[in-house]
Design a protein around this motif. Structure first.
Motif, PDB file in Angstrom:
ATOM      1  N   ARG A 100       0.812  -1.219   0.000  1.00 57.38           N
ATOM      2  CA  ARG A 100       0.000   0.000   0.000  1.00 57.38           C
ATOM      3  C   ARG A 100       0.847   1.271   0.000  1.00 57.38           C
ATOM      4  NH1 ARG A 100      -5.906   0.103   1.647  1.00 57.38           N
ATOM      5  NH2 ARG A 100      -6.396   2.303   1.465  1.00 57.38           N
ATOM      6  N   VAL A 142      12.641 -12.834   5.300  1.00 56.75           N
ATOM      7  CA  VAL A 142      11.476 -12.423   6.097  1.00 56.75           C
ATOM      8  C   VAL A 142      10.460 -13.556   6.206  1.00 56.75           C
ATOM      9  CG1 VAL A 142       9.510 -10.833   6.158  1.00 56.75           C
ATOM     10  CG2 VAL A 142      11.780  -9.982   5.535  1.00 56.75           C
ATOM     11  N   SER A 143      10.293 -14.266   5.103  1.00 59.66           N
ATOM     12  CA  SER A 143       9.292 -15.344   5.057  1.00 59.66           C
ATOM     13  C   SER A 143       9.600 -16.480   6.026  1.00 59.66           C
ATOM     14  CB  SER A 143       9.230 -15.906   3.632  1.00 59.66           C
ATOM     15  OG  SER A 143      10.545 -16.280   3.217  1.00 59.66           O
ATOM     16  N   ALA A 184       6.634 -13.470   0.231  1.00 56.97           N
ATOM     17  CA  ALA A 184       6.686 -12.767   1.517  1.00 56.97           C
ATOM     18  C   ALA A 184       8.045 -12.113   1.732  1.00 56.97           C
ATOM     19  CB  ALA A 184       6.389 -13.731   2.664  1.00 56.97           C
ATOM     20  N   ASN A 185       9.076 -12.691   1.130  1.00 65.39           N
ATOM     21  CA  ASN A 185      10.414 -12.117   1.243  1.00 65.39           C
ATOM     22  C   ASN A 185      10.730 -11.178   0.091  1.00 65.39           C
ATOM     23  OD1 ASN A 185      12.910 -12.029   2.745  1.00 65.39           O
ATOM     24  ND2 ASN A 185      13.878 -13.195   1.086  1.00 65.39           N
ATOM     25  N   LEU A 186       9.817 -11.086  -0.868  1.00 63.91           N
ATOM     26  CA  LEU A 186      10.014 -10.269  -2.070  1.00 63.91           C
ATOM     27  C   LEU A 186      11.312 -10.634  -2.783  1.00 63.91           C
ATOM     28  CD1 LEU A 186       8.754  -6.778  -0.765  1.00 63.91           C
ATOM     29  CD2 LEU A 186       7.600  -8.276  -2.397  1.00 63.91           C
ATOM     30  N   PRO A 245       6.506  -4.522  -4.631  1.00 60.96           N
ATOM     31  CA  PRO A 245       5.066  -4.537  -4.925  1.00 60.96           C
ATOM     32  C   PRO A 245       4.827  -3.852  -6.277  1.00 60.96           C
ATOM     33  CG  PRO A 245       5.505  -3.619  -2.727  1.00 60.96           C
ATOM     34  CD  PRO A 245       6.823  -3.752  -3.419  1.00 60.96           C
ATOM     35  N   ARG A 268       0.213   0.641  -8.277  1.00 55.82           N
ATOM     36  CA  ARG A 268      -1.172   0.562  -8.764  1.00 55.82           C
ATOM     37  C   ARG A 268      -1.338   1.277 -10.098  1.00 55.82           C
ATOM     38  NH1 ARG A 268      -1.960  -0.221  -3.764  1.00 55.82           N
ATOM     39  NH2 ARG A 268      -3.421  -1.780  -2.998  1.00 55.82           N
ATOM     40  N   ASN A 289       1.549   4.151  -5.833  1.00 51.66           N
ATOM     41  CA  ASN A 289       0.979   3.065  -5.044  1.00 51.66           C
ATOM     42  C   ASN A 289      -0.493   3.266  -4.738  1.00 51.66           C
ATOM     43  OD1 ASN A 289       3.125   1.083  -4.300  1.00 51.66           O
ATOM     44  ND2 ASN A 289       4.133   3.004  -3.802  1.00 51.66           N
TER      45      ASN A 289
END
Lengths: 473, 473
Positions: free
Chosen positions: A248, A356-357, B108-110, B220, B223, B292
């Motif tokens: 976000r 992180v995961s 989750a760890n990107l 991420p 948007r 974003n």
């Protein structure tokens, strides 16, 4: 005590900048010879304080001619004993603290060139006075130097958005083991002319060369900074919250710190005056936004993320700071954990990183093993979750002497923790480095191929082993 | 043609993956032996196509045993001849294109772990399908490989926000000159356990080791993406606009490209069907925002910056894309410049970087000298201003044979340009690398201290000089 090297150094630097143990009260040398946590007590042949890059180069050449090894030191705030001499009385301690010039601020290029001895806070202030931001920020910023930050590739609280010290540096000036000066002070964001020497010196803890100056990246000052706390029932939930906030808020998310219940319980015990807005929770997250638009936009962003997270059951509660002083109070909570730990007594610290995961699994496995093998031991677990970096510290059981617990169990606790770190694809040193403290551990844990490459590089750039010997490799 | 090494390679890789010149039609080998711009024509002892890291290691060990040098190659889209063999017929060309596995995506760890032969677009697509972004983007993305991108530290159009290939990589798997496998595929954002081997292999163009896989950073997906064009009367005004946009939009500003009048005039000449919304202007800037929050927020941001810039006299005109197709059309204009140049004929290319603040002075000085010394020569000047990276290309005077102009003046033009680059604190290779093309130039231009360090490192990691010899150093 005389030594031909000392006799040669005096006319070069002036008597005031060649400090010789024995000839001076110990108290004058302690700040150089002992690390600030008093874990390492060295004794140098002499402490030298060159004031220019040329003087650093001349010192290295002289030391080389006399076969004397050189230990570079910045603010002496390291945690792994990388910047203090050994106790042989044969090493030259080279302090860079006199090299404090701000050489050039280039606002249009967003760069700042400073000498290695500049204190981090001075660097931050110089940027701020030009309306810009140098984002590196860590607990020791009032006394650590930028040269030390780069030599140890320091991390801190803004890595999630801005990266480690490595990512904040565009160019270096370095004195090599031969006493040559490499002027790599480029203010360039792209430069593919050969091997990446810069990143080889960064994080090498002074074992490959001595950083004397650096060109740093600056950023526009965000218009607003805002902080929030959120309560999570589990570590998995904190990881989910991180993903939501990143998706976000993108690069506006500049901080994401987690604190377990034990961490904040220690703060409550030793600093009862600090408000804990969410009370005792299994996990508390501190989120920070840096917003280019302003406070109301940052608040809107926070409310969007946090209300969604509440709705989705990812968090149980949240509090957004209503003012700058509330933001500071939230950070103060987080920063008080290490102090509360010190008040509680010695503990076994682990500065570790994981994907992180895999953090929730690591913590579940490691907590379980420690509870089984060291019943009652208290896990003070907090850190920069957004970077996968935990300060996973083990405190003695309540009522048990901390000193006794450490003496008996430190090695065994470390073995459990580091075994689990390795099993979960992690690192045994996230941001503190290797120094003396973890050199043996590294030799055990790092792949033999990587160790061989590191030794080949050390041998190539410092064949006589005179730069900070017996550190890192 | 037989050679004991070839006899040893066939059973290892299978006949289909050991291509021997002479035994096969030239057309099958040309894609490996010649660079895509047809500037370098090599002849290999053989072309080998290992399919696994183990096979790469075995090939290197065999080549080493036979004293044969190895030239690694990815998509063969390089611009400096770094990935094609010399014409001696003695080098082994090792193509990594069969190593195309996507090993692991950790949302989750990107992070995303892929093999070196994955085409960049495949990497981008893999991330996109998981709702994530791998931001590296450049003209050759449909055929270049990620291994090549890392070995040359590729740049492209998103560096301003996300950095070069170097900054997008967390870990590597590398086959060393000894044929050992270094598994450094860490998904860690912090890891201070020793020297930065990763960044030493990145950008080394296969001269220190062969990258076989990498763990990459993901982000991420924003948007919305939105593009605008702005017209500036001078290059100084474009620098001022960059500062305003960075200060206002922060990390949302993902693209900032400049194009001089000559660049867009060539596009108008050769691609008249492409709309040029602002007409002919001294300087046109393409700005890109990645937001974003969404399209309306991005539009608001653009309108804020651009109306302020108009008011302050920094820009003369602007057009914000009203749709995705208008955004694409704006990028298409920018991307058509190299193609329009090719249509116009050969030209002398310079991929240079400078501190952003010094670009206006550099261009004024260099334009002036070239106009004086090569009257009528046309400067096609465009590039990634936000990164300080210009493609400063010199085209023959209108009506003069391009081939003739190059033959007569290339060396002299290069000398003028590179002298000015050095005088303004710049780099003679921003994102294309050194390879064969700029090796001599580098030896002339780089500081002797830096060159000595580079040679010491090469000697340490590849003492027999068998990895991509005579490239870079």
């Amino acid at each position: 005590m005389t030594h031909p090297l000392i006799d040669a150094l005096r006319p070069l630097l002036g008597d005031a900048h060649v400090l010789v143990p024995g000839a001076l009260p110990d108290t004058e040398l302690t700040p150089y010879q002992q690390d600030w946590r008093k874990r390492y007590n060295g004794r140098a042949l002499a402490v030298v304080r060159p004031g220019t890059t040329g003087e650093v180069a001349a010192v290295v050449k002289l030391a080389r001619a006399h076969g004397v090894s050189v230990v570079p030191q910045g603010g002496n705030t390291g945690l792994v004993g990388g910047g203090v001499p050994d106790d042989s009385g044969t090493q030259l301690l080279l302090s860079l603290r006199r090299m404090q010039k701000v050489r050039h601020l280039d606002a249009a290029n967003l760069t700042l060139t400073v000498e290695a001895g500049c204190v981090l806070q001075q660097v931050q202030d110089t940027a701020r006075q030009a309306g810009l931001l140098f984002p590196l920020s860590l607990a020791a910023e009032g006394s650590c130097t930028i040269g030390g930050n780069l030599s140890t590739n320091a991390g801190g609280t803004q890595v999630l958005r801005y990266g480690n010290a490595r990512e904040l540096c565009l160019g270096l000036e370095v004195v090599t083991a031969e006493g040559e000066i490499w002027d790599g002070l480029s203010g360039l964001r792209k430069d593919n002319t050969g091997y990446d020497l810069r990143d080889l010196f960064i994080g090498a803890e002074g074992t490959l060369g001595i950083i004397t100056a650096a060109t740093l990246k600056l950023f526009p000052q965000p218009r607003a900074r805002m902080t929030a706390l959120a309560a999570c029932a589990s570590l998995s939930a904190t990881v989910a919250l991180l993903g939501m906030a990143q998706s976000r808020c993108g690069a506006s998310l500049t901080g994401f710190e987690v604190m377990n219940a034990q961490s904040l319980a220690l703060v409550a015990k030793h600093f009862p005056q600090l408000a804990q807005p969410l009370g005792a929770r299994p996990w508390t997250v501190l989120l920070e936004l840096s917003d280019n638009e302003g406070e109301s936009h940052a608040r809107e962003q926070f409310e969007g993320v946090l209300s969604q997270a509440l709705e989705d059951g990812v968090i149980d509660d949240a509090a957004v700071a209503e003012s700058l002083s509330q933001s500071q109070a939230m950070w103060h909570l987080r920063e008080s954990i290490p102090l509360a730990q010190s008040e509680e007594g010695l503990n076994i610290k682990h500065d570790i990183a994981l994907p992180v995961s895999r953090i929730p699994d690591f913590v579940a496995a490691c907590d379980g093993l420690l509870a089984e093998r060291f019943p009652g031991s208290r896990l003070v677990n907090f850190g920069h979750l957004g970077d996968g970096n935990l300060h996973y510290n083990v405190q003695s059981p309540a009522g048990v002497s901390a000193a006794e617990f450490l003496k008996t169990h430190e090695a065994a606790v470390n073995a459990v923790v580091y075994d689990q770190v390795m099993a979960h694809g992690g690192s045994i040193s996230a941001e503190h480095g290797i120094g003396q403290l973890k050199r043996e551990e590294l030799a055990q844990r790092k792949s033999p191929v990587a160790l061989a490459l590191m030794r080949q590089i050390k041998q190539a750039l410092d064949p006589r082993g005179l730069l900070n010997p017996n550190r890192v490799v």
